[in-house]
Every structure is written in structure tokens, then in C-alpha cells.
Design an enzyme around this catalytic site. Structure first.
Site, mmCIF file in Angstrom:
data_model
loop_
_atom_site.group_PDB
_atom_site.id
_atom_site.type_symbol
_atom_site.label_atom_id
_atom_site.label_comp_id
_atom_site.label_asym_id
_atom_site.label_seq_id
_atom_site.Cartn_x
_atom_site.Cartn_y
_atom_site.Cartn_z
ATOM 1 N N GLY A 259 0.811 -1.221 0.000
ATOM 2 C CA GLY A 259 0.000 0.000 0.000
ATOM 3 C C GLY A 259 0.838 1.262 0.000
ATOM 4 O O GLY A 259 0.628 2.154 -0.827
ATOM 5 N N ALA A 260 1.781 1.339 0.917
ATOM 6 C CA ALA A 260 2.558 2.567 1.052
ATOM 7 C C ALA A 260 3.730 2.300 1.972
ATOM 8 O O ALA A 260 3.798 1.240 2.608
ATOM 9 C CB ALA A 260 1.695 3.683 1.641
ATOM 10 N N GLU A 262 6.531 4.300 4.831
ATOM 11 C CA GLU A 262 6.693 5.485 5.688
ATOM 12 C C GLU A 262 8.088 6.088 5.686
ATOM 13 O O GLU A 262 8.484 6.713 6.679
ATOM 14 C CB GLU A 262 6.319 5.099 7.120
ATOM 15 C CG GLU A 262 7.314 4.134 7.823
ATOM 16 C CD GLU A 262 6.926 2.671 7.771
ATOM 17 O OE1 GLU A 262 6.188 2.278 6.843
ATOM 18 O OE2 GLU A 262 7.372 1.902 8.647
ATOM 19 N N GLU A 296 0.771 6.149 7.529
ATOM 20 C CA GLU A 296 2.187 6.387 7.182
ATOM 21 C C GLU A 296 2.701 7.632 7.890
ATOM 22 O O GLU A 296 3.837 7.675 8.349
ATOM 23 C CB GLU A 296 2.373 6.516 5.663
ATOM 24 C CG GLU A 296 1.852 5.349 4.832
ATOM 25 C CD GLU A 296 2.291 3.979 5.293
ATOM 26 O OE1 GLU A 296 3.356 3.863 5.922
ATOM 27 O OE2 GLU A 296 1.540 3.003 5.055
ATOM 28 N N GLU A 318 4.001 -1.525 13.858
ATOM 29 C CA GLU A 318 2.821 -1.715 13.013
ATOM 30 C C GLU A 318 1.519 -1.811 13.806
ATOM 31 O O GLU A 318 0.553 -1.119 13.506
ATOM 32 C CB GLU A 318 2.999 -2.931 12.091
ATOM 33 C CG GLU A 318 4.117 -2.768 11.056
ATOM 34 C CD GLU A 318 3.985 -1.528 10.176
ATOM 35 O OE1 GLU A 318 2.904 -0.909 10.156
ATOM 36 O OE2 GLU A 318 4.974 -1.163 9.503
HETATM 37 N N1 B3K Z 1 5.916 -0.422 6.652
HETATM 38 C C1 B3K Z 1 5.311 -0.638 5.372
HETATM 39 C C2 B3K Z 1 5.210 -2.068 4.989
HETATM 40 C C3 B3K Z 1 6.483 -2.648 4.520
HETATM 41 C C4 B3K Z 1 6.289 -4.043 3.961
HETATM 42 C C5 B3K Z 1 7.569 -4.669 3.592
HETATM 43 N N2 B3K Z 1 7.374 -5.947 2.951
HETATM 44 C C6 B3K Z 1 3.978 0.017 5.274
HETATM 45 C C7 B3K Z 1 3.242 0.193 6.537
HETATM 46 O O1 B3K Z 1 2.903 -0.717 7.250
HETATM 47 O O2 B3K Z 1 3.004 1.311 6.891
HETATM 48 ZN ZN ZN Z 2 2.670 0.536 8.980
#
Ligand code: B3K
Ligand code: ZN
Length: 878
Positions: A259-260, A262, A296, A318
Site C-alpha cells: 500500500g505505502a 513510511e 504512514e 505496526e
Molecule cells: N511499513 C510498510 C510495509 C512494509 C512491507 C515490507 N514488505 C507500510 C506500513 O505498514 O506502513
Molecule cells: Zn505501517
């Protein structure tokens, strides 16, 4: 296998990084200078730098070139045998090939845009580095490119310099003063347009806000920008967190693995979660954009300023950040609707994960490929743990605990234990037992038996808890389970809660033993208990409540979330017995009590349109499947659900038609919660009406599609048609393609609509669409739209009795894995519930899983997922 128990501090630290990147589509040159210092608490050690798919050109220490005998080079590492025992500067020159990077990890070039993705371990594909999150460095990045190729050059931090060289090549220098792990590094370059705004922080810092998009898309950024400013303000108000750089940038790119991301000061987004205009994006898209922008942005403090010591601590950033974005949405939109949506997600994604071969604790204890652990468990259950913690220690202590966490760990790479220590210190509460939530996989089952004693005027709740074994853990410990409770009297009011032991009002029961009971006194009539209000704990609840009790709660519970929940539980009971009837070929059946309860809800002026819509939406097929748990017949579940929908469509016809008409929102589209709620009610009514009368439903849906003045209306008409076996379906999809074809996000919608049809013929249709020029295995959004939708949102076709749905997924995994293993592994997860299926399907799915496993050169990502999926069945609960 990497194990949490093996964690060791790094042998060296890297304090400063200078990168000089000369971009070239196939031969990008990277010179890196690293200020390195041996870790004083560790002994003498070689310097091991991670690096993948790099060509090494030169390496020197303090200006002296190393000779090949000074180091060892292998496909994953550069090992310098005898580095200095004092701080030193290492310089490394490498090249990499962004065009050839189809994995979309590290530096890649796609659609003419250079883009990076470093989390979790992509930085090592840009330069040699100690690629682990407890190495925190400041970064200065110089980027240079061809003017025609990449006039816009972006990286983290504040802009230092940007100009043209004498030869006409543009360059830019960025400096990020906040030490960060390399997974937060980002670089974007290309021909990009941007929209600009600004934000003044609570303490008066002026921040420039920019959203970069492909030229021509500038008119689709307004909602994202608006969401960003609201998120920035909310984080100041709710958590006291301010932004800390001069600039905050977001770049929207069409090809992105998730998705995105950070990255510090330079978030990179899948453009699906940025671009929105009323004629291109639905209410659901607007809601996703708002919450992902917030998510994010919130990482700037939970993830970036305080990061994770190692990848086992992923939930530390997360789960906590999901919790924060959920709170933001709750504050900005309808809190109840948000809670319902989150609980639906938890039940449909996380519960099956916890009940199958991919079960793992919120903080896993081992992994082969960390990218496989960005899961519903880490994210969604991780957020539920934070919510439970807040319920247990109270809002004030929780906020103090957060303040303490930021004060204590700013600039550090922290652990779950350190986070909990802040919460324990702020609340004075021992969280030792609570910590088990992080360590124990599986959804706890809570069993409730109640007893009313009219003579003693007492009401007793006996509660028990148990968690089934998971493949990784056979013995489970009792957890601390906060159960929010109300005792509802006959008139629909909450009774005062008094126990013999005290005058407090224990509206939160804390179940921490395998079995426990509570007795409430001064109870003059038998109450109906309303348990686990607001889904205070992520559990499966088994109670002795009767059908009549659930219907009563559905109509009278003062807690609106539990009214919805009671409706879902009642519907599930109906649907489970109906599924059994479908399996046995019986059809006779009556649900008039349920439809009458829905009718009164539809007529209740006190309920919002959004809540009415949620009441009309039946439990999902995966939810029902995981409730059944074994010998699952997906077609019977679908048939039962359709049968109930058709029944409701017929018996509630006038009320649904009325809801459908009044759900139309006049005037120009706005994404506000009230309008969106009315549109959801309209969509829910249309779905049931179409189930009740296919021809009439198809006509209504086609009219709505053709007359719709915004994408929400257009798409919800289409989504109904896409699931109906009718002539209008292909007609509408063809018309939609004419409108969609210039716009890659609309083409994704078009692809996903084809994949939704619950018919065997959908399998051939999906195969055909894979040949369509718009489809490409190199574009994750296309794969997710067509294949992801097919495997995750179409249980009937995917689980077709011929096994061809499994074959299709297996064929794609084999073809996709060499191109993009992360996306392949993610999609392979759709096989996770195969052992719950009836024997014939189990055999068919199992042999497809084996076929993929036996293909050569499988990635680590797919190998791990498939070997977990294929592992032995779960031991039964004793
Ligand atoms: N931190 C990223 C996700 C990274 C995934 C790596 N395979 C987006 C998020 O959770 O905000
Ligand atoms: Zn995240």
C-alpha cells in the site's frame, strides 16, 4: 531460520552515511561513504556488510583501497576480514540495474520512475550495508541523473541543494538529520508533477507539504492532501506529536509491492491510495486513502523516531500505528462504523490466519523471510493488543505511557518489552501476564455460562478460556482478557453493576484464569448480558444465550456495536444450520424473526444509515467457513448465504426499496461519513433486492451503473451485476471498459469485477484476462486486482469442485515467483485454509500446493509460505 532468541548486538555501528547516486536505467552507480565505529561491548570481529545483486567496483578504508585478499565477496555479503578497531570511514562503489529489478525491492525503475523500497531488507540491493534496524545513521544523499530521464530528484530529509551541472545534468542533495535505520531510506526520481500546501505545527514550525504524481494527475490529490493535514493536526492533539522536518513529501507511483511506505520525510505510496476524484474513486477508496495517509504519517513517531530493534519487534511499530490510525478514523468519521469494519477485517483475515498453518504470535519467534510476516496478525491483532492495554490501564495512564515511551526511546531502536515497561511504569500495573498476547498464537475461545437466581436476586457469569494449539505451540497459557460488559434489562437499559465485594461498577471483567466467575447483586429480573462490548478482546465467544436473547440484543442493546454483533451472531446461527441443510439437500426454512428484527432496525430513526447498512450485510463466507472449521463445502456456504439474502430481499422488499430510494444522495459527491453511509445503505439494499429478484435487481443495478454520477454509485451497481448470472453483466462490463481504458486504476477495478463472478466459468475468464494487454505479472496492482480478487474474494470459483481454481493459482505462483517473490508469497497465502476443506477439495488443493513446491528455484518467500501451509495438520484440542 532467523530466531529472536539469537539476537545479538551489532559488532559495528554506522553513524553517518553519504551516498552519491548517479542514476541510469540499467547501470546506476552508487558511491557510499560510511562512518563506522566498532561496538565497544563486542569483541573483535570481521565487518560483514549485506549486499545483493550488486556489482562491486571499489572498496577502501580511510582512503586506502582494499585488495581482494582483504575481503570475501559472496552473493549475499561483503566481508572485510580485519577492519580497524577505531572509528573509520569505509567507501564502497557499486552498480545496480534498476530496470532489471522486477522484485520491486531496492532501487527499481518502472513506468519511467526510479523508486526505492527498502523495508524490510531492500537497502542491501542499493549498496553494501549492515542492513538491520538497530543501525541508526544520519543520511546525506546526492542524486544525479539525465534531465530527460529524471528532472525531479528526491530523498529523505531537508533539501540542501538542487541545480544543473555544467553538462546540463540535474543534481540534488538531501540531508536527513534524524538518525534512522536504512529501511527508511528512500529515493525517487523521474518526470513528476506535484501539488503543494503547507502546515504550521503547534509550536510554529512551517512545513511544506508536497504530493508528487505522474504529470496530469494533479487534480486527484486534493483528498490526500486534506487527509494529511487533518492527520498532522490530530497527532498533535491526541498524542502530542509534531512533525519534525521542513518538508513532508509523498510520491504516488503505479507499481508498488504494497500500500505505502513510511520513509522518513518521503512517503512512497501505491497511487491507488493517493489518487481520488469523485468520478474515479469510491467511498471505500476515499476511506482507504484517508487512513493510509494517516498511518504512514503516524509512523513518523511510531516507527521512525522510535524504531524497532529487530524485525521480530515489527508489531511495535505496526500494531501501534494501526491502532493510531484506527483512532484517527474513529475521531474523524463514524466510530461505530470504523469498529465494525475493523472487526470484520479481523474476523475475515486474522482469525483464519490464527486458526491455520500460518498461525504465528504477534511477535513471531522465528522466520525465514521477514516479508512474509507483514500479516493481519502483526498488524490487526497487534492493534487489538494496544486497544486491550488501554482498556485495562485506562485512557489517562495509556497516554502517559505513550508520552513516556517517546521520551525514553526517541532516537532508539526499541523492543516490545521496553514499550510495555513504559505502560507498566505509567499505570503501576504488572503487565507480565499481559505480555503473553504478544507471544502466543491462536484466537482464545471464551465460554460463558450464566445463571440468574431470582430468590437471591443475583446474576452470575461463569467464564472459561482456552486457546487451541497452533503448529508452533502445543501448550497455551491463560491470557488477560478484558471483557466489556453490560446487563440489559427488559426495557433495553443497562442495569447498575454491583458485586458483593465492592461498590465499584465493574463494567470491564478481567478474565485472567482458565475459569472465573462474577456475581452481580440486586438484580430484580433476568438480564440479557451484552458481552465483549465493542469487541473489547479479539476472541471467539461461546455463550449460553438463546436465539431470543440475540434477537433482543439486536433490537435493544444500548451499545450499538453489540447490536450489530448480535445481528451477526444470529445470522451466523441461521447460516450455519442452513449450510448444513444445503449440504444435505434440504431447503425448507424460515427466518421470519430475523427479517422482522431487520425490518424494525431499518425503520428505527435512531440508527444511522451506515449502521443500518452494516446490519444488512451478512457475515462473510470466509467468516462462516472458519466458524464451521472442518469439512468445509464452500459452495454450500455460498448457497446458504444467497438463500438467506434472497429470503430477506423478498420479505423486506418494500423497506429495502424505500432504503434504496432514500439512500440516493443528491448534489455533487462529497466523501463525508453521512453521505457515504447513505450510499452504503443503498448498496446493501440493492444487494439483497437483487438476491430476492434477479431480473429486477439486474435492471436496477444497470440503471444505477449507467446513471451514477460518481464512482461509488457506478461501482456498486457494477459489483452487484458482476455477481449475477445475467446478460446485463457483460454488457455493463464492456461499457465500463470503454470508460476505464485510459486509466490504470479504473482498469484494475474492471479486472477485479471480472474475477468476482461466483460461477465456474470465472476461472476461464480470469485466464483469458491474463492475456489482456492491460494485465502484467510485473504490475502488482494488476495481479492483486485479477488474481488476488479471484482467490480471496470469490470462494465459489476458487474452490470449484474441479480443482481448476487451485490450478490457476498454482500456475500463477510458478510464473510470478521468479518475477516478484513477495507478491507471489502474499497471494499463495490464499491456500492457507485448505485443510479445513472437505476431503475431495483438500486432495485437489494439496496436490496443487505440492506441484508448486516441487518447481525448481523457488524463492525463499514462497518456499517458507508453502512449507508452512503444507505442514502437518494442527493437533486437536484435548
Ligand atoms: N511499513 C510498510 C510495509 C512494509 C512491507 C515490507 N514488505 C507500510 C506500513 O505498514 O506502513
Ligand atoms: Zn505501517
Amino acid at each position: 531460520m532467523i530466531r529472536l532468541a539469537d539476537y545479538r548486538e551489532p559488532d559495528f555501528f554506522i553513524d553517518e552515511v553519504w551516498l552519491d547516486v548517479r542514476l541510469h536505467p540499467t547501470d546506476t552507480h552508487v558511491r557510499s561513504r560510511l562512518a563506522i565505529r566498532p561496538n565497544p561491548v563486542m569483541g573483535e570481529a570481521p565487518l560483514e556488510l549485506d549486499g545483493e545483486k550488486l556489482t562491486l567496483h571499489a572498496v577502501s578504508i580511510d582512503g586506502e583501497a582494499l585488495s581482494p585478499t582483504d575481503y570475501t565477496l559472496n552473493p549475499e555479503r561483503l566481508i572485510i576480514h580485519k577492519p580497524p578497531r577505531q572509528p573509520f570511514t569505509l567507501e564502497v562503489e557499486t552498480t545496480c540495474d534498476p530496470e532489471a529489478n522486477t522484485e520491486l525491492s531496492g532501487l527499481y525503475r518502472s513506468n519511467g520512475i526510479y523508486c526505492t523500497q527498502c523495508e524490510a531488507e531492500g537497502f542491501r540491493r542499493i549498496t553494501y550495508f549492515i542492513d538491520r534496524p538497530d543501525i541508526l545513521a544520519t543520511f546525506t544523499t546526492r542524486i544525479e541523473a539525465e534531465q530527460a530521464d529524471a528532472p525531479v530528484l528526491l530523498s529523505n530529509g531537508n533539501p540542501v541543494e538542487a541545480a544543473l551541472l555544467e553538462n546540463g545534468r540535474p543534481f540534488a542533495v538531501w540531508h536527513d538529520p534524524y538518525p534512522k535505520p536504512c529501511y527508511l531510506f528512500a529515493l525517487v526520481a523521474g518526470t513528476l508533477a506535484h501539488v503543494e500546501d503547507h502546515f504550521t505545527t503547534a509550536s510554529g514550525r512551517e512545513v511544506i507539504l508536497r504530493i508528487y504524481v505522474e504529470p496530469g494527475k494533479e487534480d486527484r490529490c486534493a483528498w490526500a492532501m486534506d487527509s494529511l493535514k487533518r492527520a498532522m493536526r490530530w497527532d498533535e492533539e491526541a498524542f502530542g506529536r509534531e512533525y519534525d522536518l521542513d518538508m513532508f513529501m509523498i510520491v504516488a507511483v503505479p507499481d508498488f509491492n504494497m500500500g505505502a511506505m513510511e520513509n522518513k520525510g518521503l512517503n512512497i505510496f501505491n497511487d491507488k491510495y493517493i489518487l481520488a476524484r469523485p468520478d474515479t474513486a469510491t467511498d471505500a477508496d476515499y476511506a482507504h486513502i484517508e487512513s493510509i495517509i494517516a498511518h504512514e504519517y503516524f509512523h513518523n513517531w511510531t516507527g521512525n523516531r522510535v524504531t524497532c530493534r529487530d524485525w521480530f519487534q515489527l508489531c511495535l511499530k505496526e500494531g501501534l500505528t494501526v491502532f493510531r490510525d484506527q483512532e484517527f478514523t474513529t475521531a474523524t468519521r463514524s466510530g461505530i462504523a470504523k469498529r465494525i469494519a475493523d472487526v470484520r477485517l479481523l474476523r475475515s483475515q486474522q482469525f483464519p490466519e490464527d486458526a491455520g498453518p500460518l498461525a504465528h504470535p504477534v511477535r513471531p519467534s522465528q522466520y525465514m523471510e521477514i516479508n512474509n510476516f507483514y500479516t493481519a496478525t502483526v498488524y490487526e491483532k497487534g492493534a487489538e493488543i494496544i486497544r486491550m492495554l488501554r482498556a485495562l490501564i485506562g485512557r489517562d495512564a495509556f497516554r502517559s505511557g505513550m508520552d513516556l515511551y517517546f521520551a525514553r526511546h526517541d532516537g532508539q531502536a526499541a523492543t516490545v518489552e521496553q514499550f510495555l515497561a513504559c505502560m507498566a511504569d505509567a499505570s503501576g500495573r504488572d503487565l507480565g501476564q499481559f505480555q503473553r498476547w504478544y507471544e502466543q498464537a491462536g484466537t482464545p475461545e471464551v465460554t460463558i455460562a450464566t445463571a440468574y437466581d431470582p430468590a437471591a436476586r443475583t446474576f452470575t457469569i461463569n467464564a472459561g478460556q482456552a486457546t487451541r494449539p497452533t503448529p508452533d505451540q502445543s501448550v497455551k497459557q491463560p491470557l488477560v482478557i478484558p471483557l466489556a460488559l453490560g446487563l440489559v434489562d427488559a426495557s433495553g437499559g443497562d442495569m447498575p453493576l454491583r458485586t458483593a465485594s465492592g461498590t465499584n461498577t465493574p463494567n470491564l471483567l478481567e478474565l485472567s484464569e482458565p475459569a472465573q466467575s462474577w456475581t452481580f447483586i440486586d438484580i430484580d429480573e433476568r438480564p440479557v448480558p451484552s458481552l465483549n462490548r465493542g469487541f473489547s478482546a479479539p476472541i471467539r465467544l461461546k455463550t449460553d444465550l438463546s436465539d431470543a436473547d440475540w434477537l433482543f440484543l439486536m433490537g435493544h442493546d444500548p451499545d450499538p456495536f453489540n447490536r450489530w454483533e448480535a445481528g451477526q451472531i444470529y445470522a451466523k446461527r441461521l447460516l450455519l444450520s442452513l449450510t448444513q441443510a444445503c449440504v444435505e439437500g434440504r431447503r425448507l426454512w424460515d427466518a421470519s424473526d430475523y427479517s422482522e428484527a431487520l425490518r424494525s432496525s431499518l425503520r428505527a430513526s435512531s440508527l444511522t444509515a451506515q449502521l443500518k447498512a452494516e446490519l444488512l450485510n451478512l457475515p462473510s463466507e470466509p467468516d462462516l467457513a472458519s466458524e464451521i472449521g472442518r469439512n468445509v463445502e464452500p459452495v454450500a456456504i455460498h448457497a446458504a448465504r444467497q438463500h438467506l439474502a434472497a429470503y430477506l430481499g423478498r420479505t423486506l422488499r418494500e423497506d429495502l426499496e424505500e432504503a434504496y430510494q432514500t439512500g440516493a444522495v443528491p448534489g455533487p459527491y462529497t466523501p463525508d461519513p453521512d453521505s457515504a453511509g447513505r450510499r452504503s445503505l443503498r448498496a446493501a439494499a440493492l444487494t439483497l433486492l437483487a438476491a430476492g429478484n434477479r431480473d429486477e435487481g439486474a435492471r436496477l443495478a444497470l440503471d444505477q451503473f449507467r446513471a451514477g454520477s460518481n464512482m461509488t454509485e457506478i461501482f456498486s451497481g457494477l459489483a452487484v451485476l458482476a455477481r449475477l448470472d445475467c446478460l446485463q453483466r457483460d454488457e455493463a462490463l464492456a461499457e465500463f471498459y470503454e470508460r476505464a481504458k485510459g486509466d490504470h486504476l479504473l482498469v484494475d477495478k474492471w479486472l477485479s469485477l471480472h474475477a468476482l463472478g461466483p460461477f465456474p466459468s470465472t476461472i476461464a475468464r480470469v485466464r483469458r484476462l491474463m492475456e489482456h494487454p492491460a494485465f502484467s505479472l510485473r504490475k502488482p496492482n494488476k495481479v492483486r486486482a485479477l488474481i488476488g480478487t479471484f482467490a480471496a474474494a470469490n470462494p465459489v470459483a476458487f474452490n470449484d469442485r474441479s480443482g481448476q481454481g487451485y490450478q490457476l493459482l498454482a500456475d500463477i505462483l510458478v510464473a510470478l515467483d521468479p518475477i516478484n517473490p513477495q507478491v507471489a508469497a502474499r497471494i499463495a497465502g490464499n491456500f492457507k485454509s485448505w485443510r479445513m476443506l472437505e476431503p475431495n477439495r483438500q486432495r485437489l488443493a494439496g496436490s496443487e500446493i505440492d506441484r508448486v513446491r516441487s518447481s525448481s528455484n523457488l524463492s525463499r518467500d514462497l518456499t517458507e509460505i508453502l512449507s508452512m501451509i503444507a505442514s502437518n495438520p494442527l493437533p486437536a484440542m484435548d
